[in-house]
Write an enzyme that holds these catalytic residues in place. Structure first.
Site, PDB file in Angstrom:
ATOM      1  N   ASP A 258       0.843  -1.194   0.000  1.00 25.81           N
ATOM      2  CA  ASP A 258       0.000   0.000   0.000  1.00 25.81           C
ATOM      3  C   ASP A 258       0.876   1.241   0.000  1.00 25.81           C
ATOM      4  O   ASP A 258       1.833   1.342   0.780  1.00 25.81           O
ATOM      5  CB  ASP A 258      -0.913   0.022   1.221  1.00 25.81           C
ATOM      6  CG  ASP A 258      -2.011  -1.017   1.150  1.00 25.81           C
ATOM      7  OD1 ASP A 258      -2.306  -1.488   0.041  1.00 25.81           O
ATOM      8  OD2 ASP A 258      -2.561  -1.364   2.211  1.00 25.81           O
TER       9      ASP A 258
ATOM     10  N   HIS B  92      -5.611   5.586  -0.546  1.00 23.98           N
ATOM     11  CA  HIS B  92      -4.305   4.955  -0.703  1.00 23.98           C
ATOM     12  C   HIS B  92      -4.329   4.175  -2.009  1.00 23.98           C
ATOM     13  O   HIS B  92      -5.373   4.052  -2.652  1.00 23.98           O
ATOM     14  CB  HIS B  92      -3.975   4.024   0.470  1.00 23.98           C
ATOM     15  CG  HIS B  92      -4.812   2.789   0.527  1.00 23.98           C
ATOM     16  ND1 HIS B  92      -6.158   2.791   0.869  1.00 23.98           N
ATOM     17  CD2 HIS B  92      -4.503   1.483   0.263  1.00 23.98           C
ATOM     18  CE1 HIS B  92      -6.633   1.564   0.828  1.00 23.98           C
ATOM     19  NE2 HIS B  92      -5.656   0.743   0.457  1.00 23.98           N
TER      20      HIS B  92
END
Length: 301
Positions: free
Chosen positions: A198, A273
């Protein structure tokens, strides 16, 4: 001298008898009249008393408690995911509220809801944990990806330095640091580990194809939200999830560094994200280390 053999009987006074008769008759008549009058006068009293008693009883009776409306329930069917249910059923607070109210039924992984589960809509579920009807688990991104749903909020690893572009035609997907690394372990992920990385990209950050290839899918993908999957010339696949918008379509050829969309927080995501994976096939479960792959192509991260 009185007449012979005759005895005269004094006559009664007719007036007196008439008076008595009249008086007696008057009394006889008056009494019934008085009795009738009393009866008629008393008759309305009974209904009036009944009405008064009924009103008193109603006033004295406790007010009935308002009936509570039973909460709505929904039975999960194949192809469902929390954000879809929340949107279709107008759940205030979105999928997060739906998950919070039904966490006892769903369990630790909000992306793993199976057909047969009964969810309460708009109210906290009081149901005991229940096993859903058996269902064949497909390698479907929209049903099995929980790792990205919380990774943005958890930030399990400190952000690393922003990635750089190589001279080999490959580049990092965003100009941002990594927050959750590959194979981070935990019960938050259905596989037991994080199948990608991420990047801490705020909403609207440009997302780029990491290398040349062909777009094999671009659109909504359940828990991943808006995603793009690209097949590269070396046979590997890259995946970009939770995008706020898409800039490419399926079948389109792209070059390394070309914009394919903007980062966001669509699908089962706790915040903006980019969830990024490298796979050996377009399907979930074929992941390999994405950062090691990029480094092999000269990208420094």
């Amino acid at each position: 001298m009185p007449a012979k053999g005759k005895h005269r009987r004094p006559k009664s006074n007719s007036i007196t008898r008439g008076f008595v008769a009249a008086g007696t008759g008057g009394a006889a008549i008056a009494l019934p009249l008085l009795g009738a009058t009393g009866a008629h006068a008393a008759a309305p009293a009974a209904p009036q008393q009944a009405v008064t008693a009924a009103v008193t009883a109603v006033e004295a009776a406790p007010a009935a408690a308002p009936q509570k409306t039973a909460p709505r329930t929904y039975t999960v069917v194949a192809g469902d995911y929390l954000s879809k249910i929340a949107k279709n059923k107008n759940v205030k607070g979105g999928w997060q509220k739906l998950y919070k109210d039904n966490r006892q039924v769903i369990g630790e992984d909000p992306s793993l809801i199976l057909p047969g589960m009964k969810l309460t809509l708009g109210a906290k579920s009081s149901a005991a944990p229940a096993k859903a009807a058996p269902a064949e688990r497909k390698a479907d991104d929209s049903r099995t990806e929980s790792r990205a749903s919380r990774s943005a909020a958890k930030a399990e690893a400190p952000a690393q330095s922003a990635p750089k572009t190589s001279g080999s035609g490959f580049t990092a997907p965003v100009d941002a640091g990594v927050t959750t690394p590959y194979r981070a372990s935990g019960s938050s992920w259905s596989s037991g580990y994080h199948t990608g990385v991420d990047f801490s990209a705020s909403s609207g950050t440009t997302v780029k194809a990491v290398g040349p290839g062909t777009v094999v899918s671009a659109g909504w993908s359940g828990a991943y939200g808006n995603e793009v999957v690209i097949q590269h010339t070396d046979g590997t696949y890259s995946q970009y999830a939770h995008l706020s918008s898409l800039s490419v379509s399926s079948g389109q050829s792209v070059s390394g560094g070309q914009q394919i969309g903007l980062s966001g927080s669509t699908g089962n995501s706790t915040g903006p994200h980019l969830h990024f994976e490298i796979r050996t096939s377009p399907n979930y479960g074929s992941d390999i280390d994405p950062l090691a792959y990029l480094r092999q192509h000269g990208v420094s991260i």
